[in-house]
Design an enzyme around this catalytic site. Sequence first.
Site, PDB file in Angstrom:
ATOM      1  NE  ARG A  87      41.487  60.060  38.501  1.00  0.00           N
ATOM      2  CZ  ARG A  87      41.778  60.490  37.274  1.00  0.00           C
ATOM      3  NH1 ARG A  87      42.708  59.909  36.549  1.00  0.00           N
ATOM      4  NH2 ARG A  87      41.125  61.522  36.754  1.00  0.00           N
ATOM      5  CB  SER A 131      34.211  68.454  34.149  1.00  0.00           C
ATOM      6  OG  SER A 131      35.018  67.496  34.782  1.00  0.00           O
TER       7      SER A 131
HETATM    8  N1  ARG Z   1      33.167  58.871  34.546  1.00  0.00           N
HETATM    9  C1  ARG Z   1      34.460  58.415  34.197  1.00  0.00           C
HETATM   10  C2  ARG Z   1      35.026  57.498  35.233  1.00  0.00           C
HETATM   11  O1  ARG Z   1      34.626  57.543  36.335  1.00  0.00           O
HETATM   12  C3  ARG Z   1      35.425  59.513  33.846  1.00  0.00           C
HETATM   13  C4  ARG Z   1      35.375  60.741  34.670  1.00  0.00           C
HETATM   14  C5  ARG Z   1      36.271  61.735  34.059  1.00  0.00           C
HETATM   15  N2  ARG Z   1      36.181  63.017  34.623  1.00  0.00           N
HETATM   16  C6  ARG Z   1      35.782  64.120  33.958  1.00  0.00           C
HETATM   17  N3  ARG Z   1      35.948  65.234  34.553  1.00  0.00           N
HETATM   18  N4  ARG Z   1      35.275  64.073  32.783  1.00  0.00           N
HETATM   19  O2  ARG Z   1      35.862  56.702  34.927  1.00  0.00           O
END
Ligand code: ARG
Length: 413
Positions: A93, A171
């Site tokens: 990110r 997702s």
């Molecule tokens: N929960 C994880 C994080 O915040 C990954 C989120 C990934 N998104 C998804 N749509 N699976 O780092």
Amino acid sequence: MTEKVALAFSGGLDTTVCVPLLEEEYGYDEVIGVTVDVGQPEGEFAEAEETAEALGLEVHVVDAKDEFADLCLDAVRANATYQGYPLGTALARPVIAQAILDVAIEEGCTGLAHGCTGKGNDQLRFEAVWRDSDMEVIAPVRELGLTREWEKEYAAEKDLPVEAGNEGDWSIDTNLWSRSVEGKELEEPGYVPGEEIYEWTTAPSGDTEEVEITFEEGYPTALNGEAMDPVELIETLNEKAGAYGVGRTDVMEDRMLGLKVRENYEHPAATTLLNAHEGLEALVLTKDERSFKNYVDQEWAEKGYQGLVNGPLVQALEAFVAETNERVTGTVTVRFEGGQARVVGRESPYAVYSAEAASFNTEDVTGDIEQADATGVAKYHGFQERLANRAMERAKAEAVTDGGDSDTGANEE
Ligand code: ARG
């Protein structure tokens, strides 16, 4: 003057509805989509491109794979995992956010937008980078309280190009370092997923394979003797280790806002490299270095999870990691077996381990130390425990001879 906004664009439902909303609700004249390549599958770019074309959206694609891979290998040096998850989404990110900010500056934008909801971590990770600029930060889905249902209706009404096949699917977030799957039945912590949720890993069979990974100052640089750059190494190991079912995790993840979310991950290369690196550290670092580095690593991972790898704490932690990892040079043999990437051999010119010193067969290899010198140490070992135990026994015995009323002694005065 035309007001332009740069949107983190993936082509999914959320970011697609953001495009008209940024004009209608936020008064921007022009939206620029930015897609950052951190190793997503080719198909995702094709989909995003198609959607953008149908939307009449100009999209910039930024290749940040090298930069992202470098950060992943920094994470390897810090043995970084959060609740068992090697931080694929989290580490990507800040890299994505910075790449979008750079495009926004270049294009003279005054706003930055993402399609995150108000529940996840990514909104925080993006904005930690963006709010360092003077631009307006916009999160339409969160700010307008949009639901998936509303988005679908809105998209239909506006005739927006949303992938029909996407709806109701898991997702998924994929990059070089991990593939994460959440949603649908997986939201139920008791639901046992079938093989269909996995794409990078095959259910482990009885087959095994050994690979040799070379490290230089804590960074993996070669596989089976063949030098590889970080992207190539990670991609190759994802395939190799993935074929043996390595790197599956099912996490009850504590998100930054306090929510507990069930998340499933695949990360064959990350698991392999993390295990190998830790195996080499175990050979070359002293016990004290290792136990202190545990704290450093944990902090690094925590900040990594929060998307704050560019802050001063991580810089300081990095200094410790770099100093200790100067000696993390050598090779590690890893065996893929039963879904594991097990360290089965390690070698380093900096090994603290000495076969001579550990062996019973040699007389004097460690300078002046002889076997008999351990006698004094052995006599003292557990000395304090013995003192403490004796003191307790003595006190108990005294209580008994006092007639058992010593426990009311305080009231006797
Ligand atoms: N929960 C994880 C994080 O915040 C990954 C989120 C990934 N998104 C998804 N749509 N699976 O780092």
